[in-house]
Scaffold this motif. Structure first.
Motif, PDB file in Angstrom:
ATOM      1  N   ILE A 114      -1.579   9.560   3.083  1.00 33.83           N
ATOM      2  CA  ILE A 114      -2.131   9.575   4.445  1.00 33.83           C
ATOM      3  C   ILE A 114      -2.106   8.126   4.900  1.00 33.83           C
ATOM      4  O   ILE A 114      -2.975   7.327   4.545  1.00 33.83           O
ATOM      5  N   ASP A 115      -1.035   7.790   5.610  1.00 38.77           N
ATOM      6  CA  ASP A 115      -0.715   6.388   5.847  1.00 38.77           C
ATOM      7  C   ASP A 115      -1.355   5.880   7.136  1.00 38.77           C
ATOM      8  O   ASP A 115      -1.274   6.529   8.176  1.00 38.77           O
ATOM      9  N   GLU A 116      -2.011   4.740   7.031  1.00 39.22           N
ATOM     10  CA  GLU A 116      -2.611   4.046   8.182  1.00 39.22           C
ATOM     11  C   GLU A 116      -3.650   4.909   8.876  1.00 39.22           C
ATOM     12  O   GLU A 116      -3.621   5.118  10.081  1.00 39.22           O
ATOM     13  N   VAL A 117      -4.583   5.383   8.068  1.00 37.19           N
ATOM     14  CA  VAL A 117      -5.615   6.310   8.559  1.00 37.19           C
ATOM     15  C   VAL A 117      -6.496   5.641   9.619  1.00 37.19           C
ATOM     16  O   VAL A 117      -7.080   6.316  10.465  1.00 37.19           O
ATOM     17  N   LYS A 128       0.839  -1.205   0.000  1.00 35.44           N
ATOM     18  CA  LYS A 128       0.000   0.000   0.000  1.00 35.44           C
ATOM     19  C   LYS A 128       0.878   1.261   0.000  1.00 35.44           C
ATOM     20  O   LYS A 128       0.729   2.136  -0.858  1.00 35.44           O
ATOM     21  N   THR A 129       1.779   1.309   0.964  1.00 37.69           N
ATOM     22  CA  THR A 129       2.640   2.491   1.072  1.00 37.69           C
ATOM     23  C   THR A 129       3.569   2.600  -0.142  1.00 37.69           C
ATOM     24  O   THR A 129       3.761   3.690  -0.695  1.00 37.69           O
ATOM     25  N   ALA A 130       4.085   1.461  -0.557  1.00 34.56           N
ATOM     26  CA  ALA A 130       5.031   1.467  -1.683  1.00 34.56           C
ATOM     27  C   ALA A 130       4.369   1.979  -2.955  1.00 34.56           C
ATOM     28  O   ALA A 130       5.025   2.621  -3.781  1.00 34.56           O
TER      29      ALA A 130
END
Ligand SMILES: Nc1ncnc2c1ncn2[C@@H]1O[C@H](COP(=O)(O)OP(=O)(O)OP(=O)(O)O)[C@@H](O)[C@H]1O
Ligand SMILES: [Mg+2]
Length: 301
Positions: free
Chosen positions: A143-146, A58-60
């Motif tokens: 917006i990581d790990e909302v 996801k982040t990548a």
């Protein structure tokens, strides 16, 4: 209609396949569903809400999208208790104080109104990721790990994502020239509200199939033999069927392959697999359970 799309997306990939090819160029191998979702997010100027288990990319993806669009990326890592000021901006009190002292020493304090105004200068503003992403337009905003933030923060995000405008009382309004490409990620530790999801294009990122995982391992870890990559992908896929506390993601498969390669392995034998389980499983219960299984439960299939 097509004409309209190509006009609004000048400089962007022409279709999902072109986007997939560009992502592959950065080493990120998406499947067709993900490439389509990311493409639509780009051309429709809609945030992309990516949900999926840990370590599935996801982040990548956000970083790869920044790379192919040549945009700067700003990342807001969410956590419990995250407040709007940590996402938007803060005044740099230390520097404001120094400025005040210097002004007093220079007798500039004689005009208090002017002095106060000078304290709220842009150079004393510490821009946080949301503001940075709007100022440095066009950008990618991750917006990581909302799901880790709380309800109040979600409500606040909803506001920012609806018009990409931030109002700073002392300075005025900041509006992004071009809305940032927003990627929100969630591990689904809790449900994010429908109102926020409604503003986004949603995509569930699943574990890759066998062939894609082999391709990712080969691409990311060219030093690992094809045979080892295939065996690690097979064993990782088998582990994912076991209903473990924490099924391994791509990140763990990569760690496992790296660990085996570091030990000089050219293929995965049961003994080596058992000894390196800590690279792929992160709970004692999971490790014990897998150690108790016959070797072919891991390597077979
Ligand atoms: N499709 C892919 N192609 C190439 N590499 C990938 C792909 N998916 C994941 N990876 C790699 O796997 C690793 C884990 O990915 P990433 O950190 O993005 O996962 P995540 O879904 O954000 O996990 P978490 O929920 O734990 O934050 C990274 O090194 C990433 O580069
Ligand atoms: Mg992540």
């Amino acid at each position: 209609m097509l004409h309209l799309v190509s006009q609004t997306t000048s400089g962007l990939p022409a279709d999902p396949d072109a986007l997939a090819a560009a992502l592959e160029g950065t080493g990120y191998l998406p499947d067709q569903g993900l490439a389509t979702a990311a493409y639509l997010a780009l051309v429709m100027h809609r945030p992309l809400f990516l949900e999926g288990e840990a370590g599935v990319g996801k982040t990548a993806l956000a970083h790869a999208l920044a790379q192919i669009t040549g945009r700067p990326i700003y990342r807001l890592q969410c956590y419990e208790g995250l407040e709007a000021s940590q996402a938007l901006y803060d005044w740099d009190f230390g520097r404001q104080l120094l400025h005040l002292r210097a002004a007093e020493a220079a007798h500039a304090a004689d005009d208090p109104a002017r002095l106060e105004a000078s304290l709220y200068d842009r150079r004393f503003l510490l821009a946080r990721p949301l503001l940075q992403a709007l100022e440095d337009s066009p950008s990618v905003l991750l917006i990581d790990e909302v799901d880790r933030a709380d309800d109040e923060f979600e409500a606040f995000l909803l506001e920012v994502l609806s018009d990409f405008t931030i109002s700073i009382p002392e300075l005025g309004t900041v509006r992004a020239e071009t809305p940032p490409l927003v990627v929100l990620t969630s591990n689904r530790t809790r449900e994010v509200h429908d109102a926020l999801k409604r503003r986004c294009l949603y995509h569930w990122l699943a574990h890759p199939d066998f062939d894609r995982e082999v391709a990712i391992l080969r691409r990311r870890l060219p030093e690992v033999t094809e045979q080892l990559a295939r065996q690690v992908a097979r064993a990782t896929a088998n582990l994912r069927t076991l209903d473990l506390l924490k099924p391994p993601g791509i990140a763990e498969a990569m760690d496992w392959a790296t660990a085996l390669h570091t030990l000089g392995a050219r293929e995965l034998d049961p003994d080596l697999a058992a000894r390196t389980l800590g690279a792929v499983l992160k709970y004692r219960e999971d490790t014990e359970r897998v150690r108790g299984l016959p070797a072919e439960a891991l390597t077979g299939g």
